[in-house]
Design a protein around this motif. Structure first.
Motif, PDB file in Angstrom:
ATOM      1  N   LEU A   1      -4.435   8.700  -6.042  1.00 51.83           N
ATOM      2  CA  LEU A   1      -3.376   7.470  -6.599  1.00 51.83           C
ATOM      3  C   LEU A   1      -2.140   7.316  -5.820  1.00 51.83           C
ATOM      4  N   TYR A   2      -1.465   8.351  -5.601  1.00 48.30           N
ATOM      5  CA  TYR A   2      -0.563   7.986  -4.632  1.00 48.30           C
ATOM      6  C   TYR A   2      -0.356   7.710  -3.003  1.00 48.30           C
TER       7      TYR A   2
ATOM      8  N   HIS B   1      -3.149   6.255  -2.530  1.00 46.07           N
ATOM      9  CA  HIS B   1      -4.060   4.806  -2.101  1.00 46.07           C
ATOM     10  C   HIS B   1      -2.588   4.050  -2.540  1.00 46.07           C
ATOM     11  N   LYS B   2      -1.278   4.330  -3.283  1.00 51.39           N
ATOM     12  CA  LYS B   2      -0.173   3.387  -2.913  1.00 51.39           C
ATOM     13  C   LYS B   2       0.372   3.750  -1.958  1.00 51.39           C
ATOM     14  N   GLN B   3       0.656   4.572  -0.928  1.00 49.63           N
ATOM     15  CA  GLN B   3       1.296   4.878  -0.005  1.00 49.63           C
ATOM     16  C   GLN B   3       0.313   3.825   1.232  1.00 49.63           C
TER      17      GLN B   3
ATOM     18  N   MET C   1      -1.213   1.601   0.918  1.00 49.66           N
ATOM     19  CA  MET C   1      -1.361   0.345   0.800  1.00 49.66           C
ATOM     20  C   MET C   1       0.251  -0.651   0.725  1.00 49.66           C
ATOM     21  N   LYS C   2       0.896   0.299   0.575  1.00 49.00           N
ATOM     22  CA  LYS C   2       2.174  -1.119   1.590  1.00 49.00           C
ATOM     23  C   LYS C   2       1.904  -1.405   2.943  1.00 49.00           C
TER      24      LYS C   2
ATOM     25  N   SER D   1      -8.370  -5.094  -4.605  1.00 48.14           N
ATOM     26  CA  SER D   1      -7.391  -4.565  -4.995  1.00 48.14           C
ATOM     27  C   SER D   1      -7.739  -3.238  -5.652  1.00 48.14           C
TER      28      SER D   1
ATOM     29  N   ARG E   1      -6.047  -1.386  -7.535  1.00 43.13           N
ATOM     30  CA  ARG E   1      -4.457  -1.462  -9.260  1.00 43.13           C
ATOM     31  C   ARG E   1      -5.821  -2.089  -9.815  1.00 43.13           C
TER      32      ARG E   1
ATOM     33  N   LYS F   1      -6.136   5.716 -15.125  1.00 43.05           N
ATOM     34  CA  LYS F   1      -4.537   5.568 -15.885  1.00 43.05           C
ATOM     35  C   LYS F   1      -4.890   5.628 -17.415  1.00 43.05           C
TER      36      LYS F   1
END
Length: 311
Positions: A207-208, A210-212, A214-215, A223, A225, A234
């Motif tokens: 998840l981390y 993927h978040k990086q 998506m930035k 998305s 998320r 989650k």
């Protein structure tokens, strides 16, 4: 009656009522989906085993403790004591293994397609299903010694007995034997806990990453998320964290009680409250996170594919 005892009595009753109702609601939910001929996701199948384990834990801990807290002390005979302790231990063992398999399966599901887990995604349902059934058998075998030790409270004949509950008792063991026995019983739990922590850490890492990524994407039609996989991940991480918390606190209480020859009633009751914490809180988290009802579940009919979004 002291104020602390009144509080414990209320907690016992609340846990039993709330836990039974929340687990019953989820059972009713799955039964309705079965009659609607819906094909559930594999994680739902694992959750059904977890619900059975929750019921065993609540009925074998919450109900006797509630009765004992409100004045009924000698309501169980030897067979009753042996049965509730044995079933409680089985429920506890299946609870930790089911939570572990839930975490492992979700970690495999959300792993990148280019990773080494690609082939395992197809085979994992079959392997984990076999592991879930084996965990039941393992729990039956590992805890077979409990019915041989537990006796009813009214059958105590000498002071060498250690009162483990207000309504049942067990013989006081030598410290060396107790330590060896505790280590033997802890081996499966430690294995499942380490596997659970590893898979949960892997999911957090995915998840981390993927978040990086998506930035660097300013505009995207999809998305992760908002995807069902992200929400399911989650929820499972929340369930695992809750389980680890209650399990750790329960272990602390059990070790503390083992070091005391005659633990107080308050200490025994607090240990029981903590041990019934996850079977009570877990289903509530599932209901809240999934917004479970017959009009907000993603499912697949046997004849037609029907997708209904989560609220």
């Amino acid at each position: 009656m002291e104020f602390s005892e009144i509080v414990i009595h209320v907690i016992f009753l609340s846990q039993t009522v709330v836990g039974t109702l929340s687990n019953s609601f989820l059972v009713y939910h799955y039964v309705m989906l079965y009659f609607m001929e819906c094909k559930l996701k594999f994680t739902d199948w694992i959750l059904q085993h977890l619900l059975v384990a929750n019921f065993l834990t609540l009925l074998c801990k919450g109900v006797p403790h509630t009765l004992s807290a409100f004045g009924l002390k000698d309501f169980l005979n030897d067979i009753g004591c042996k049965l509730i302790f044995y079933l409680h231990r089985i429920g506890r063992g299946v609870s930790i293994s089911s939570t572990c398999f839930l975490s492992v399966f979700q970690a495999i599901t959300i792993s990148p397609k280019a990773s080494k887990w690609t082939q395992l995604k197809v085979k994992s349902p079959r392997h984990i299903a076999s592991c879930v059934y084996m965990s039941w058998i393992l729990s039956f075998i590992v805890n077979i010694g409990f019915p041989m030790e537990i006796t009813a409270r009214q059958n105590i004949r000498n002071i060498t007995y250690l009162m483990v509950l207000e309504y049942c008792s067990a013989p006081h063991k030598d410290k060396v034997i107790y330590i060896l026995h505790a280590i033997f019983l802890s081996i499966p739990d430690v294995f499942f806990m380490l596997l659970m922590i590893w898979s949960s850490s892997y999911m957090v890492f995915i998840l981390y990453k993927h978040k990086q990524r998506m930035k660097h994407i300013h505009k995207s039609n999809f998305s992760f998320r908002s995807s069902p996989e992200f929400r399911a991940t989650k929820t499972i991480l929340l369930l695992v964290s809750t389980f680890v918390f209650f399990y750790t606190v329960s272990c602390v209480f059990q070790v503390n009680m083992s070091l005391v020859k005659n633990p107080t009633s308050l200490r025994v009751n607090m240990a029981s409250v903590v041990s019934a914490g996850f079977p009570t809180v877990g289903p509530i988290l599932m209901i809240h996170c999934y917004s479970v009802n017959l009009h907000s579940v993603s499912f697949v009919r046997k004849q037609n594919i029907i997708t209904i979004s989560y609220q």
